[in-house]
Design an enzyme around this catalytic site. Structure first.
Site, PDB file in Angstrom:
ATOM      1  N   GLU A 161      -7.107   4.976   7.559  1.00 39.04           N
ATOM      2  CA  GLU A 161      -6.872   6.394   7.236  1.00 39.04           C
ATOM      3  C   GLU A 161      -8.085   7.006   6.541  1.00 39.04           C
ATOM      4  OE1 GLU A 161      -3.125   5.759   5.260  1.00 39.04           O
ATOM      5  OE2 GLU A 161      -2.231   5.234   7.200  1.00 39.04           O
ATOM      6  N   GLU A 170      -5.807  -4.717  10.460  1.00 40.23           N
ATOM      7  CA  GLU A 170      -4.785  -3.688  10.676  1.00 40.23           C
ATOM      8  C   GLU A 170      -5.090  -2.927  11.972  1.00 40.23           C
ATOM      9  OE1 GLU A 170      -2.672  -2.568   6.733  1.00 40.23           O
ATOM     10  OE2 GLU A 170      -4.357  -1.215   7.045  1.00 40.23           O
ATOM     11  N   ASN A 205       0.878  -1.172   0.000  1.00 41.33           N
ATOM     12  CA  ASN A 205       0.000   0.000   0.000  1.00 41.33           C
ATOM     13  C   ASN A 205       0.913   1.219   0.000  1.00 41.33           C
ATOM     14  OD1 ASN A 205      -1.795   2.050   0.488  1.00 41.33           O
ATOM     15  ND2 ASN A 205      -2.332   1.401   2.564  1.00 41.33           N
ATOM     16  N   TRP A 206       1.067   1.813  -1.192  1.00 37.63           N
ATOM     17  CA  TRP A 206       2.009   2.942  -1.305  1.00 37.63           C
ATOM     18  C   TRP A 206       1.471   4.196  -0.624  1.00 37.63           C
ATOM     19  CZ3 TRP A 206       4.065   3.063  -7.096  1.00 37.63           C
ATOM     20  CH2 TRP A 206       4.782   1.885  -7.348  1.00 37.63           C
ATOM     21  N   LYS A 207       0.171   4.225  -0.325  1.00 36.29           N
ATOM     22  CA  LYS A 207      -0.463   5.442   0.211  1.00 36.29           C
ATOM     23  C   LYS A 207      -0.146   6.609  -0.741  1.00 36.29           C
ATOM     24  CE  LYS A 207      -0.300   3.343   4.729  1.00 36.29           C
ATOM     25  NZ  LYS A 207      -0.323   3.485   6.168  1.00 36.29           N
ATOM     26  N   GLY A 211       2.657  -1.099   4.267  1.00 41.00           N
ATOM     27  CA  GLY A 211       2.768   0.321   3.930  1.00 41.00           C
ATOM     28  C   GLY A 211       4.219   0.707   3.717  1.00 41.00           C
ATOM     29  N   GLY A 212       4.818   1.270   4.738  1.00 41.91           N
ATOM     30  CA  GLY A 212       6.181   1.822   4.641  1.00 41.91           C
ATOM     31  C   GLY A 212       7.183   0.892   3.965  1.00 41.91           C
ATOM     32  N   HIS A 250      -9.691   1.424   4.588  1.00 38.92           N
ATOM     33  CA  HIS A 250      -8.437   1.617   5.317  1.00 38.92           C
ATOM     34  C   HIS A 250      -8.688   2.580   6.479  1.00 38.92           C
ATOM     35  CE1 HIS A 250      -4.376   2.785   6.337  1.00 38.92           C
ATOM     36  NE2 HIS A 250      -3.985   1.674   5.753  1.00 38.92           N
ATOM     37  N   GLY A 257       2.173   2.367  10.718  1.00 42.66           N
ATOM     38  CA  GLY A 257       3.157   3.437  10.575  1.00 42.66           C
ATOM     39  C   GLY A 257       3.840   3.828  11.868  1.00 42.66           C
ATOM     40  N   SER A 292       2.972  -2.027  10.392  1.00 39.67           N
ATOM     41  CA  SER A 292       4.416  -2.124  10.663  1.00 39.67           C
ATOM     42  C   SER A 292       4.983  -3.520  10.405  1.00 39.67           C
ATOM     43  CB  SER A 292       4.745  -1.660  12.080  1.00 39.67           C
ATOM     44  OG  SER A 292       4.381  -0.305  12.256  1.00 39.67           O
TER      45      SER A 292
END
Ligand code: PGA
Length: 246
Positions: free
Chosen positions: A94, A163, A7-9, A228-229, A92, A169, A207
């Protein structure tokens, strides 16, 4: 087979994406697990081209609940399909947090995706306050129940991502045991709705990285990861893919 979804966001650029996708495609193990890249919408066409000839699948980060019409800024599932999109993240945390997405809306988005052959990756998860108040089970069950309610017999076609919001993150990962406990609950809930619950992918996200992926993925009900990251760094992402392909 496990599924690893990046997930590049809201990250990337034409130049950075080029290097990242080429490095991932080149480094994929011969018998890799399923791998998807959920990229910002303007880059779908670029990544569709870059991934051609590889095993990589394309994903979007959201989808409208509507089929078409006067919905400024929205993207329909059929538009995503035209760019070869196989997966769309829905719900998600966010989007729930910053865009006020409700359980009912997330369920409608999942339905719109399924109607056009896009697999929704339905995210559920509790906040830190909810975990500390002992509400984890109640929260994730409520979030998944809304999606089951609206999608009925199609429910075995979705992907679920657990999640925990406090792990996203933050560098603070759920322990494999904490994650497995929730995954088992979600599996049980799916089993009450479909005979195919065992084949539904339940991903862990929050994470997940090169160092902790193997122990999380070793749990019986963890069928992959939503990353993500660590999905923005080819070596890290490839290590997670390797752990999921073992
Ligand atoms: P993270 O994000 O891996 O950076 O914690 C996961 C996600 O939000 O999907």
């Amino acid at each position: 087979m496990k599924l690893i979804a990046g997930n590049w966001k809201m990250n990337g650029s034409l130049e950075a994406n080029d290097a990242l996708v080429r490095a991932i495609a080149a480094g994929m193990p011969p018998s890799a697990c399923d791998v998807a890249l959920c990229v910002p919408a303007p880059y779908l066409a670029q990544v569709q081209m870059l991934k051609s000839g590889s095993k990589l699948e394309l994903g979007a980060q959201d989808v409208s609940q509507h089929a078409q019409g006067a919905y400024t800024g929205e993207l329909s599932a059929s538009m995503l399909r035209e760019f070869g999109v196989r997966y769309a993240i829905v719900g998600h945390s966010e989007r729930r947090q910053y865009h006020g997405e409700t359980d009912a809306l997330v369920a409608e988005k999942a339905k719109a995706a399924l109607a056009h052959g896009v697999t929704p990756i339905v995210c559920v998860g509790e906040t830190l306050a909810q975990r500390e108040a002992g509400q984890t089970e109640e929260v994730v069950k409520r979030q998944l129940a809304a999606v089951i309610h609206v999608n009925g017999h199609c429910i075995s076609e979705i992907v679920v991502a657990y999640e925990p919001v406090w792990a996203i993150g933050t560098g603070r990962t759920a322990t494999p045991e904490q994650a497995q406990q929730v995954h088992a609950l979600l599996r049980k809930q799916l089993a009450a709705a479909t005979a195919h619950a065992q084949s539904v992918h339940i991903l862990y996200g929050g994470s997940m990285n090169a160092a902790n992926a193997a122990s999380l993925l070793a749990q019986p009900d963890i069928d992959g990861g939503l990353i993500g990251g660590a999905s923005l760094k080819a070596p890290d992402f490839l290590q997670i893919i390797a752990a999921a392909s073992a």
